[in-house]
Design an enzyme around this catalytic site. Sequence first.
Site, PDB file in Angstrom:
ATOM      1  CG  HIS A 180      -1.981   1.072   1.136  1.00 35.61           C
ATOM      2  ND1 HIS A 180      -3.285   0.787   0.784  1.00 35.61           N
ATOM      3  CD2 HIS A 180      -1.945   2.413   1.346  1.00 35.61           C
ATOM      4  CE1 HIS A 180      -4.004   1.901   0.792  1.00 35.61           C
ATOM      5  NE2 HIS A 180      -3.201   2.900   1.128  1.00 35.61           N
ATOM      6  CB  CYS A 181       3.172   2.936  -1.537  1.00 32.54           C
ATOM      7  SG  CYS A 181       3.544   1.806  -2.906  1.00 32.54           S
ATOM      8  CG  HIS A 182      -1.070   6.616  -1.819  1.00 31.29           C
ATOM      9  ND1 HIS A 182      -2.248   6.036  -2.238  1.00 31.29           N
ATOM     10  CD2 HIS A 182      -1.074   6.535  -0.455  1.00 31.29           C
ATOM     11  CE1 HIS A 182      -2.939   5.629  -1.184  1.00 31.29           C
ATOM     12  NE2 HIS A 182      -2.248   5.915  -0.104  1.00 31.29           N
ATOM     13  NE  ARG A 202      -7.795   3.081  -0.400  1.00 26.86           N
ATOM     14  CZ  ARG A 202      -7.079   4.034   0.195  1.00 26.86           C
ATOM     15  NH1 ARG A 202      -6.728   5.125  -0.477  1.00 26.86           N
ATOM     16  NH2 ARG A 202      -6.714   3.923   1.458  1.00 26.86           N
ATOM     17  CG  ASP A 256      -0.697   5.289   4.184  1.00 28.85           C
ATOM     18  OD1 ASP A 256      -1.226   5.293   3.051  1.00 28.85           O
ATOM     19  OD2 ASP A 256      -1.081   6.022   5.113  1.00 28.85           O
ATOM     20  CG  ASN A 275      -5.041  14.021   3.516  1.00 28.08           C
ATOM     21  OD1 ASN A 275      -4.967  15.237   3.360  1.00 28.08           O
ATOM     22  ND2 ASN A 275      -5.544  13.210   2.603  1.00 28.08           N
TER      23      ASN A 275
END
Length: 292
Positions: free
Chosen positions: A30-32, A123, A247, A252
């Site tokens: 899970h990464c962006h 998602r 993450d 945020n």
Amino acid sequence: MTNKSKVSAPPLDHPRSPSLQLPQGSCDAHCHIFGPFDRYPLPDERSFTPSPAPESALRRWHERFGFERCVIVQSQGHGYDHRPLLDALRAGAGRYRGVALVRPDDTAAMLESYHEAGVRGARFHFLAHLGGRPDLDTIRNVAARIGPLGWHLAIHVAGNDIVEYSGFIEALDLPVVIDHMARPDISTGPDGDAMTALKRLLDTGRVWVKLSGADRLSQTGAPFHDALPFARSLAAHAPERVVWGSDWPHVNLHAPMPDDGDLTDLIADIVPDETRRRLLLVDNPARLFGFR
């Protein structure tokens, strides 16, 4: 929508190297990525403004830490403009998988193009700052369209939402992945209602959970040991249906930017056993996301 004038802080430029040596084939599940913005401008309808965090930066820290694979999750920062994700997946040449934001009216050809690039999931957010709770019929519609592709549905909830929506999630006829341990209120403890509901969903055999977001759960801050009982409990309950994610780049946040060295070293505390750690980092992601 969130005030876009406030820019999310960037990740640390120089995270410390972790002590943990990762097994070969380890996956950050899970990464962006965000940007480069001169090539992929941010859309006006985004719910927040990220700092630049392109695929090249993600790749550099993964290579230094020993992550050979990753799952890049499309974020509200780029909205429905999937060009950064799709270009990154192609650049990854099989080392990356993706999770998209899918709408009911997206064409079959569009979904097929996503699949060919390496997307393996869609998602939905239930958090107010990311657009609020979606219509459940919309999720059912999308689930019916992505199921034949072999994708999973990723659900991002917080607090007691996992309790409220557990019946809905259980009724979905495809694999479901719960992001960030369902982000329970840490003050309720690892035996609270949210964790109990999540474990019941895991018992269905179709629900998975990402042991990510320890920094988001933590009330004490780095090295986030107050989140350990939650992650350990889930890893012990369903060792064959847990994956781990950083993450990165941690958008945020209302707390100091976490050090990815701390988060990576936390893996050894979550799963001390090397055999189960290989399940978490290598075998489970390969099965869930279709790595070869």
